[in-house]
Scaffold this motif. Structure first.
Motif, PDB file in Angstrom:
ATOM      1  N   SER B  16       0.813  -1.221   0.000  1.00  0.00           N
ATOM      2  CA  SER B  16       0.000   0.000   0.000  1.00  0.00           C
ATOM      3  C   SER B  16       0.846   1.271   0.000  1.00  0.00           C
ATOM      4  CB  SER B  16      -1.013   0.037   1.151  1.00  0.00           C
ATOM      5  OG  SER B  16      -0.398   0.435   2.358  1.00  0.00           O
ATOM      6  N   GLN B  17       2.163   1.142   0.145  1.00  0.00           N
ATOM      7  CA  GLN B  17       3.019   2.315   0.056  1.00  0.00           C
ATOM      8  C   GLN B  17       3.326   2.637  -1.410  1.00  0.00           C
ATOM      9  OE1 GLN B  17       4.061   4.199   2.885  1.00  0.00           O
ATOM     10  NE2 GLN B  17       2.409   2.886   3.636  1.00  0.00           N
ATOM     11  N   ALA B  18       3.846   3.831  -1.622  1.00  0.00           N
ATOM     12  CA  ALA B  18       4.247   4.261  -2.964  1.00  0.00           C
ATOM     13  C   ALA B  18       5.752   4.078  -3.127  1.00  0.00           C
ATOM     14  CB  ALA B  18       3.865   5.715  -3.188  1.00  0.00           C
ATOM     15  N   VAL B  19       6.162   3.649  -4.327  1.00  0.00           N
ATOM     16  CA  VAL B  19       7.591   3.529  -4.636  1.00  0.00           C
ATOM     17  C   VAL B  19       7.847   4.154  -5.999  1.00  0.00           C
ATOM     18  CG1 VAL B  19       8.036   1.468  -3.254  1.00  0.00           C
ATOM     19  CG2 VAL B  19       7.284   1.217  -5.616  1.00  0.00           C
ATOM     20  N   PRO B  81      -0.809   2.004  -5.126  1.00  0.00           N
ATOM     21  CA  PRO B  81      -0.076   1.437  -4.008  1.00  0.00           C
ATOM     22  C   PRO B  81       0.616   0.135  -4.393  1.00  0.00           C
ATOM     23  CG  PRO B  81      -2.366   0.799  -3.886  1.00  0.00           C
ATOM     24  CD  PRO B  81      -2.227   1.642  -5.115  1.00  0.00           C
ATOM     25  N   ALA B  82       1.754  -0.152  -3.766  1.00  0.00           N
ATOM     26  CA  ALA B  82       2.461  -1.396  -4.048  1.00  0.00           C
ATOM     27  C   ALA B  82       1.702  -2.580  -3.466  1.00  0.00           C
ATOM     28  CB  ALA B  82       3.869  -1.326  -3.449  1.00  0.00           C
ATOM     29  N   GLU B  83       1.761  -3.697  -4.169  1.00  0.00           N
ATOM     30  CA  GLU B  83       1.149  -4.951  -3.720  1.00  0.00           C
ATOM     31  C   GLU B  83       2.233  -6.024  -3.600  1.00  0.00           C
ATOM     32  OE1 GLU B  83      -1.945  -5.926  -6.478  1.00  0.00           O
ATOM     33  OE2 GLU B  83      -3.251  -4.276  -5.799  1.00  0.00           O
ATOM     34  N   LEU B  84       1.916  -7.071  -2.861  1.00  0.00           N
ATOM     35  CA  LEU B  84       2.902  -8.131  -2.646  1.00  0.00           C
ATOM     36  C   LEU B  84       3.416  -8.697  -3.961  1.00  0.00           C
ATOM     37  CD1 LEU B  84       1.223 -10.091   0.319  1.00  0.00           C
ATOM     38  CD2 LEU B  84       3.041  -8.383   0.436  1.00  0.00           C
TER      39      LEU B  84
END
Lengths: 109, 114
Positions: B16-19, B81-84
């Motif tokens: 859920s974070q941004a990269v 958002p980042a996902e696994l």
């Protein structure tokens, strides 16, 4: 659908053995075929092939293309442990590069 | 010898974070590619730029991924958002032009999403 298929998926050999890696392709527009070596980092360029039947050679590595049968082979003679890597084949269609899944080569001392 | 530069080399983030990843191609190379490589697979094209224009982004998950190359030189790839399942190596490559005979890869950014 354009696709590139490599075989075998993985290979384990002893030092000194000779290996042959295969790459077959089906694309709508062929411009060139490229071989890359990938260790634990980004792929590094080995060969680019555009014409059938002309062997490209670099030390113990060589490669040839058959545009009639739509495949290429990469040969490595007298393998060394430093040859252990994933070998990727890619086809340039002029619009895009399509990669195979690679062949993982492990050379045992 | 000119090289493709990428940063960071490694990134660990929580889901859920941004990269964001950055790529600087070889000087003079008009075409820039972003690939995603999942362990055990070949690189998969995400987006291709010709100068500042997107040529192909058909495989880019546009709901969470974005890419830009505003001045036709360096480029940024963002995931939000980042996902696994985004854990992978993100490779940038460049070639002289759209039908460039070969492409040169940067060192890649290895992303781990926890």
């Amino acid at each position: 659908e354009d696709k590139v298929v490599q075989s075998p998926l993985s290979l384990v050999v002893h030092e000194g053995d000779t290996v042959t890696l295969n790459c077959s392709y089906e694309v709508t527009n062929f411009r060139s075929l490229l071989w890359y070596k990938q260790e634990k980092k980004a792929p590094t360029f080995l060969f680019m092939l555009t014409s059938s039947g002309i062997e490209k050679k670099s030390g113990r590595l060589s490669s040839i293309l058959d545009k009639k049968e739509l495949f290429s082979i990469l040969n490595i003679t007298a393998t060394q442990t430093g040859d252990s890597a994933i070998y990727l084949c890619a086809v340039n269609t002029g619009n895009q590069f399509y990669f195979g899944t690679g062949t993982s080569l492990t050379v045992i001392p | 010898e000119a090289e493709v530069a990428q940063s960071p080399r490694y990134r660990i983030t929580e889901k859920s974070q941004a990269v964001a990843f950055w790529c600087d191609p070889i000087s003079g190379h008009a075409t820039l590619y972003w690939y995603r490589q999942i362990l055990g697979q070949g690189p998969e094209l995400l987006v291709q730029f010709q100068d500042e224009s997107v040529v192909d982004d058909s495989q880019l998950p546009k709901d969470r991924f974005s890419a830009e190359r505003l001045k036709g030189v360096d480029s940024t790839l963002k995931i939000q958002p980042a996902e696994l399942g985004d854990s992978a190596m993100y490779l940038c490559a460049s070639s002289q032009d759209r039908v460039g005979e070969t492409q040169y890869f940067g060192p890649g950014t290895r992303l781990l999403v926890l």
